[in-house]
Design a protein around this motif. Structure first.
Motif: not given
Length: 678
Positions: A277-290
Motif C-alpha cells: 500500500l505504501a508503494a501505491l502512494g496517496t491519491s487525493c491531489p492535496d495529499h501527495f502535494l504535501r
C-alpha cells in the motif's frame, strides 16, 4: 461591510473546516451565489463568492474569498478552448473578478460557478476519498447513496471538471452531490444549510457504510516483530533516529520535522500489506502535494537496533532519491517545472511511528496529518474493495502542474531563520526570553527551557502555537533534565540547529563572604550547565550533519575584574573558554561556537530583579533604580544595555552573514574599555 451571503458562506466554511473528518487542512473549497450592488451602475449584480487559492476552510475570512461576476464567469464556457488549454482558463478568471476581486481564484472556481446551485461545497473527507479511490468506487456509489450521489470519473481539477459536474447535476435532478473519482466529494444546495447538510450526509453515509461492510483486517494481519514498541522504547528510538533522518531528508534543502506515533499510524506499520500500500502512494491531489507520491518505509522489524536502522535508512534514502529522479525523468516535459528535490517528506519506521517534513513546523505537521488521512483512505478502500489511486502520470501532472508552481512562487520569501530549530535555556524571562522572541520572529522553531515549567510554557504560548514554540522544564545542573529538553526539541521539531546557553544566576559577594555552596551553585548552573547542554546538543548536531550554532551568553566579567564578584566572574571566564574549546573541537562538523559578553542588563533581567541588582547597586553606592543609568554612564557610548541588544547579537551570529565566524566573543556592553578583548 460583509455581504450577508458571504458572511453565511464563511460561517459554513468554518464549521465544515473545523472538523478533520470533513476535510484536511487547507483542502477543499466552498461557494455561494448572490447579489450585491455594482458600485459603478448602482444596479444589482450576480456574484460568486468562493474560497480562493490557498487558505483553510476552518480559518477562512472575508479576505480569503475570491469574488467574481457570475455572468462573465459562465460566459467563459462559450470560449473554453478544450482540455489542452485548461490552464489558460485560470488566467481568464481574472477578467471576471468583481471590484478588486479578493483572493486569487483557485483552479476549482469553475466547479462552483458552473454548477446550477446557489451553494456548493467541495471537500476531501477520508470516507469520501475512500469511495473515490476504491477499485469498485463507481459501482459502490449507487449502492451506498442511491440516486442522491453520482459518480464522476477522475479528471484533473479544472474548467472541464466544472462542466462535467454541471452536466451531471442537470442529468440527475435528484442528486445532492457527487463522488469525484480519485479525489473527493462535491455537494450542493439551494440554501447554505441545505448544502452543509448534504455534505455531511455524504460524509457520514460513506463512513457508516465502510464501518458496516469493511473486512475485519483491511491492512492484513499483524506481522510479528513489527508491532508497536512500548511507549518509552519507541520514543527513545524516535529520538535516536530523528537526527539521522532529518539529515538525510535535508539533502536538497534543510527541513523541519514532526513525529507522530498515532495509534492508526502504528497499526498501519505493523500490518502485512504495509509495503504494497505504501508503494501505491496517496491519491487525493492535496495529499501527495504535501507528502510526495510515496513515503520512505524502513523495512526492518521494530526490534532492529538503532545502528542497524540507521544503516538501512541510509541505503533506502539513496534508493528513494534515485527512484524519485527516475519518476521525474519519466514524466517531465520540456516545459515542466524543475525538480523540487528528491528527498522523502514522509518516513515510516515500524514499531516507532511517522516522521514528516516540511519547510517549517506547520508544514511538517500538516504533511503528517495528510499522510494519516491517506492511511484512513487506504483502510476504507481496502475494507470494502481495494485501494486504486490515480496513476503515476496523473500524479506527476498535478505535482508539477504549472499552476501549482505559480502558487509556490506567490508564497512569501522565507524568514532568515526558517527551518532552524533553537533551544534557549533560562528563556522564560529576561535575556533568554528576548532571545527566544527574536529567534521566533525570524522564523525559527524555539524550545524555551526554564527551571519553572509553568513560566516556560506561558512564555512559549506568547510566541504563538506549538508550531512556533514549546516550553520545557530544565534544571541545567541535572543531566537527565538537560537530555530531556534536547529530546523534546528533537521530537517536537525533528532536530536541533541552534543552542543558546543563557541560564544563569549571580551572587554578589566578596571573597571572604563567598561560601563553598555559593561557589558550587554558580559553577553548577553556568559552567557545568553549559557543558551539559552543549554536550547533549552536539550529539544531535553531529548526527544531523547540517552544521549548527552553539552560543554562550557569557559576560564582560569574563575578562573584566570587578570587586565582590569572584564566583560569578570566575564561572563566566569558564564559559568563555568553553566557547574556544568547543569551537576548536566542533568546527570539523560545521558547528560554530561563539559567545556574547553583555554588560549588566538591568531592565527585564531576572537576575537583577532577584536581588543581584540591589547588591551591585550597594557596591557602587547608587540607588538600585538608578543602576541601569549608572552602568550606561560608565560606557563609551553612554547607552544602557537591554535584553533586546543581546538578542540582536544572537541573531547576527546565526545568520549567513557570519557563516565564517567561530570562537568569537562579541561585546554587547556599549563600550567598556576595561573589557576590551585582547
Amino acid at each position: 461591510m460583509t455581504n450577508p451571503t458571504a458572511a453565511e458562506l464563511i460561517a459554513r466554511s468554518n464549521r465544515l473546516g473545523a472538523d478533520p473528518k470533513n476535510t484536511n487542512y487547507a483542502g477543499g473549497n466552498t461557494s455561494a451565489k448572490g447579489t450585491d450592488t455594482d458600485p459603478v451602475t448602482g444596479e444589482p449584480v450576480e456574484l460568486l463568492w468562493v474560497k480562493g487559492s490557498g487558505g483553510d476552510l476552518g480559518t477562512l475570512t472575508e479576505q480569503g474569498l475570491a469574488v467574481l461576476r457570475l455572468d462573465r464567469l459562465r460566459a467563459l464556457a462559450n470560449v473554453y478552448p478544450g482540455l489542452e488549454h485548461e490552464d489558460e482558463m485560470v488566467a481568464a478568471f481574472d477578467y471576471t473578478l468583481h471590484g478588486t476581486g479578493g483572493a486569487a481564484p483557485s483552479i476549482d472556481t469553475a466547479m462552483h460557478g458552473l454548477v446550477d446551485a446557489v451553494h456548493v461545497d467541495h471537500l476531501h473527507p477520508d470516507s469520501g476519498i475512500a469511495i473515490a479511490t476504491a477499485a469498485d468506487g463507481e459501482a459502490l456509489t449507487p449502492t451506498i447513496f442511491g440516486d442522491k450521489v453520482v459518480w464522476v470519473p477522475w479528471r484533473r481539477p479544472g474548467f472541464q471538471l466544472g462542466l462535467d459536474i454541471a452536466r451531471i447535476k442537470v442529468q440527475n435532478p435528484d442528486a445532492v452531490g457527487a463522488i469525484l473519482g480519485g479525489h473527493g466529494i462535491t455537494a450542493w444546495g439551494d440554501t447554505s444549510a441545505e448544502a452543509e447538510a448534504n455534505s455531511l450526509w455524504i460524509i457520514e453515509t460513506a463512513a457508516d457504510y465502510i464501518a458496516t461492510h469493511s473486512k475485519p483486517e483491511p491492512f492484513g494481519p499483524v506481522v510479528a516483530d513489527f508491532e508497536p514498541l512500548p511507549e518509552d522504547e519507541r520514543r527513545a528510538k524516535a529520538v535516536a533516529l530523528a537526527p539521522t533522518i532529518r539529515g538525510l531528508v535535508s539533502t536538497d534543502r534543510v527541513q523541519v520535522g514532526h513525529f507522530s506515533d498515532d495509534a492508526a499510524v502504528l497499526d498501519f506499520l505493523s500490518r502485512a500489506e504495509l509495503a504494497r500500500l505504501a508503494a501505491l502512494g496517496t491519491s487525493c491531489p492535496d495529499h501527495f502535494l504535501r507528502t510526495k507520491v510515496t513515503p520512505l518505509v524502513l523495512d526492518l522489524p521494530a526490534t532492529a537496533s538503532v545502528d542497524e536502522s540507521i544503516a538501512r535508512l541510509q541505503e533506502l534514502h539513496t534508493q528513494y532519491r534515485a527512484d524519485y529522479q527516475a519518476y521525474y525523468d519519466r514524466h517531465a516535459m520540456a516545459d515542466s517545472p524543475a525538480i523540487r528535490g528528491a528527498d522523502p517528506l514522509i518516513v515510516l519506521v515500524p514499531g516507532v511511528g511517522m516522521f514528516s517534513y516540511g519547510a517549517n513546523s506547520q508544514t511538517a505537521r500538516v504533511a503528517g496529518e495528510f499522510y494519516l488521512n491517506a492511511i484512513n483512505v487506504m483502510r476504507g478502500a481496502e475494507g470494502i474493495s481495494s485501494y486504486a489511486p490515480i496513476d503515476e502520470a496523473e500524479k506527476f501532472r498535478i505535482e508539477y502542474w504549472a499552476l501549482e508552481e505559480a502558487k509556490l512562487q506567490r508564497m512569501p520569501k522565507p524568514k532568515p531563520l526558517a527551518s532552524r530549530i533553537a533551544l534557549v535555556t533560562g528563556a522564560a524571562s529576561g535575556i533568554g526570553n528576548a532571545i527566544a522572541t527574536r529567534l521566533a520572529a525570524e522564523g525559527a522553531c524555539v524550545v524555551i527551557a526554564d527551571l519553572d515549567l509553568a513560566k516556560a510554557q506561558a512564555a512559549a504560548a506568547e510566541l504563538g502555537t506549538t508550531d512556533v514554540a514549546i516550553g520545557v522544564q530544565a534544571d541545567v545542573t541535572d543531566e537527565t533534565q538537560v537530555q530531556a529538553s534536547v529530546d523534546a526539541a528533537v521530537l517536537a521539531f525533528g532536530g536541533l540547529d541552534l543552542v543558546v546557553n543563557n541560564a544563569g544566576l549571580s551572587l554578589s559577594k566578596s571573597l571572604l563572604d563567598t561560601s563553598v555552596a555559593d561557589w558550587d551553585l554558580q559553577h553548577n548552573v553556568m559552567a557545568k550547565g553549559s557543558f551539559l547542554v552543549s554536550r547533549a546538543a552536539a550529539k544531535v548536531l553531529i548526527e544531523q550533519k547540517l552544521g549548527g550554532d552553539i552560543i554562550y551568553i557569557s559576560s564582560k566579567n569574563s575578562v573584566f575584574a570587578g570587586p565582590n564578584n569572584i564566583a560569578y566572574s570566575a564561572t563566566k571566564a569558564d564559559q568563555a573558554h568553553q566557547v574556544r574549546l568547543l569551537a576548536a573541537e566542533l568546527g570539523e562538523h560545521g558547528v560554530k561556537v561563539n559567545g556574547i559578553n553583555p554588560d549588566g542588563v538591568v531592565r527585564g533581567s531576572g537576575i537583577f530583579a532577584g536581588g543581584w541588582g540591589a547588591k551591585r547597586a550597594a557596591v557602587y553606592g547608587v540607588p538600585e533604580e538608578e543602576l541601569g543609568a549608572y552602568y550606561a554612564q560608565r560606557t563609551l557610548l553612554k547607552r544602557e544595555v537591554l535584553p533586546e541588544n543581546v538578542a540582536n547579537a544572537v541573531f547576527a551570529l546565526c545568520t549567513d552573514d557570519l557563516s565564517h565566524t567561530t570562537g568569537l566573543h562579541i561585546p554587547v556592553d556599549a563600550g567598556v574599555a576595561a573589557a576590551f578583548l585582547r
